[in-house]
Design an enzyme around this catalytic site. Structure first.
Site, PDB file in Angstrom:
ATOM      1  N   TRP A  76       2.608  -3.966   8.868  1.00 16.56           N
ATOM      2  CA  TRP A  76       2.360  -2.614   9.392  1.00 16.56           C
ATOM      3  C   TRP A  76       2.112  -2.624  10.884  1.00 16.56           C
ATOM      4  CZ3 TRP A  76       4.458   1.033   6.987  1.00 16.56           C
ATOM      5  CH2 TRP A  76       4.578   1.004   5.595  1.00 16.56           C
TER       6      TRP A  76
ATOM      7  N   ASP B 184      -5.345   1.150  12.951  1.00 18.34           N
ATOM      8  CA  ASP B 184      -4.715   1.726  11.765  1.00 18.34           C
ATOM      9  C   ASP B 184      -5.527   1.301  10.542  1.00 18.34           C
ATOM     10  OD1 ASP B 184      -3.192   2.366   9.582  1.00 18.34           O
ATOM     11  OD2 ASP B 184      -1.436   1.179  10.154  1.00 18.34           O
TER      12      ASP B 184
ATOM     13  N   LYS C  87      -4.803   5.734   0.177  1.00 17.35           N
ATOM     14  CA  LYS C  87      -5.360   4.540  -0.469  1.00 17.35           C
ATOM     15  C   LYS C  87      -6.835   4.748  -0.817  1.00 17.35           C
ATOM     16  CE  LYS C  87      -1.687   2.429   1.746  1.00 17.35           C
ATOM     17  NZ  LYS C  87      -0.737   2.448   0.652  1.00 17.35           N
TER      18      LYS C  87
HETATM   19  N1  PLP Z   1      -0.285   1.479   7.863  1.00 19.26           N
HETATM   20  C1  PLP Z   1      -0.728   0.833   6.781  1.00 19.26           C
HETATM   21  C2  PLP Z   1      -1.817  -0.182   6.933  1.00 19.26           C
HETATM   22  C3  PLP Z   1      -0.200   1.119   5.525  1.00 19.26           C
HETATM   23  O1  PLP Z   1      -0.633   0.481   4.433  1.00 19.26           O
HETATM   24  C4  PLP Z   1       0.837   2.081   5.409  1.00 19.26           C
HETATM   25  C5  PLP Z   1       1.444   2.417   4.096  1.00 19.26           C
HETATM   26  O2  PLP Z   1       1.215   1.792   3.106  1.00 19.26           O
HETATM   27  C6  PLP Z   1       1.274   2.713   6.584  1.00 19.26           C
HETATM   28  C7  PLP Z   1       0.687   2.400   7.783  1.00 19.26           C
HETATM   29  C8  PLP Z   1       2.372   3.740   6.539  1.00 19.26           C
HETATM   30  O3  PLP Z   1       1.828   4.892   6.043  1.00 19.26           O
HETATM   31  P1  PLP Z   1       2.716   6.157   5.647  1.00 19.26           P
HETATM   32  O4  PLP Z   1       3.575   5.748   4.507  1.00 19.26           O
HETATM   33  O5  PLP Z   1       1.665   7.178   5.324  1.00 19.26           O
HETATM   34  O6  PLP Z   1       3.513   6.539   6.853  1.00 19.26           O
END
Ligand code: PLP
Length: 360
Positions: free
Chosen positions: A101, A172, A196
């Protein structure tokens, strides 16, 4: 059979919250209509919205010089939202790459600036780990430092709290917010997709220090502009009201449990139990250094991958759902967010021990 869902998303809600939502789904507060059908500008919904924000602030002890925004767009929306709002007149920002991520955030940031990527991934004694924060080389002209404290797919976590002086730290927290106490004042921006530890997908929480407002790029879409959202109490466009309401119920549930301190204790106990069973046997394996093991997402492999299919079939039949690992990692992954009770992890570890006894 009692079912425990180890899915990594897109909505892991405490069973008590789901039951309450079910009870009031068609007739909310005696109005004879559903909360998702009432106007987001009605006094009834404004109260839901304000209470949710207050409870969220209480849970994380968010200082008064921080704004909380209830947004659309998910974590990926904020991969763009952060540079569009925080770069100001700078052209670079530091991005710590610790996993899937964090590196996805870098890809998006390239559209708006020249990210200085700090590769923090290391291997120590054959185990995956993250360089300590003291070794992160922050560049001089950078607008902010971005990192992801819990890598949902890699199962890697950065448990250190940042301490970078005047540097604006952006994090994040999509997969670990509200799972432990934290000092919000160390951050400039914290964001998290709700799906989550907060509520259903469709809602994204942003916590932003107020001195960082007012700097958005002129091409920043209004729905990502922190200042516009703040000026409109997160109702510049129609907010995801049902997700906001459900998240509010989760915040109340968390307070009843004893807040994030209690969740931290339970989450540590769950993680210890699961990693303990993995470490005790040669049948299961997790290759993350203990200091960087995630307490939210536990990837593990079977020594004999030919047994993967059987493991998934038998665990599902035993009520232990969604243990298949992410497609880029393979093997198994147990996501054990706040909504997963200790009993669920006990059921999983009992199953794992028994599966090993029968097939090991
Ligand atoms: N950041 C993290 C740590 C994630 O676990 C996720 C998705 O699982 C995201 C970003 C992306 O999120 P989204 O699907 O809401 O754009």
């Amino acid at each position: 059979t009692q079912v425990y869902n180890f899915s990594s998303g897109p909505a892991m809600l405490p069973a008590d919250v789901l039951r309450r939502a079910q009870n009031e789904l068609c007739d909310w507060q005696g109005l004879g209509t559903s909360v998702m059908e009432i106007s987001h500008r009605s006094k009834e919904f404004i109260q839901v919205a304000e209470e949710a924000e207050k409870d969220f602030r209480d849970l994380l002890q968010i200082p008064s010089n921080y704004k909380v925004l209830f947004c659309h767009g998910g974590g990926r929306g904020q991969f763009a939202g952060v540079p569009l709002n925080i770069l100001g007149d700078k052209t670079t920002a530091d991005y710590v790459d610790g996993g899937y991520w964090a590196s996805s955030a870098v890809k998006e940031a390239h559209k708006y600036c020249n990210p200085n990527v700090i590769d923090a991934k290391v291997t120590v004694d054959g185990l995956r780990a993250i360089k300590p924060m003291s070794e992160w080389q922050v560049s001089e002209n950078s607008a902010y430092l971005h990192f992801c404290p819990n890598e949902t797919i890699d199962g890697i976590a950065i448990h250190e709290a940042p301490d970078f002086g005047d540097t604006v730290v952006v994090a994040d927290y999509s997969s670990s917010i509200l799972s432990h106490p934290m000092d919000v004042s160390r951050f400039g921006v914290i964001y998290a997709g709700a799906q989550k530890n907060i509520g259903p997908a469709g809602l994204t929480l942003v916590i932003v220090r107020e001195d960082l407002l007012g700097k958005a790029h002129k091409a920043c879409p209004s729905i990502l502009d922190y200042t516009v959202l703040n000026d409109n109490d997160s109702m510049f466009n129609t907010p995801p009201t049902f997700a906001w309401y459900l998240s509010g119920l989760v915040f109340k549930w968390l307070k009843e449990q004893g807040g994030v301190e209690t969740m931290d204790k339970i989450n540590r106990a769950k993680a210890e139990l699961l990693y303990g069973v993995i470490d005790k046997s040669d049948f299961y394996r997790n290759d993350v250094a203990s200091a960087n093991r995630s307490r939210m997402n536990v990837p593990f492999q079977l020594a004999d991958s030919a047994l993967d299919k059987l493991f998934l079939e038998e665990s599902f039949a035993a009520g232990l759902h969604a243990l298949k690992g992410h497609r880029v990692v393979g093997g198994m992954r147990a996501s054990i967010y706040n909504a997963m009770p200790l009993e669920g992890v006990k059921a999983l570890t009992n199953f794992m021990v028994d599966f090993e006894r029968r097939h090991g």
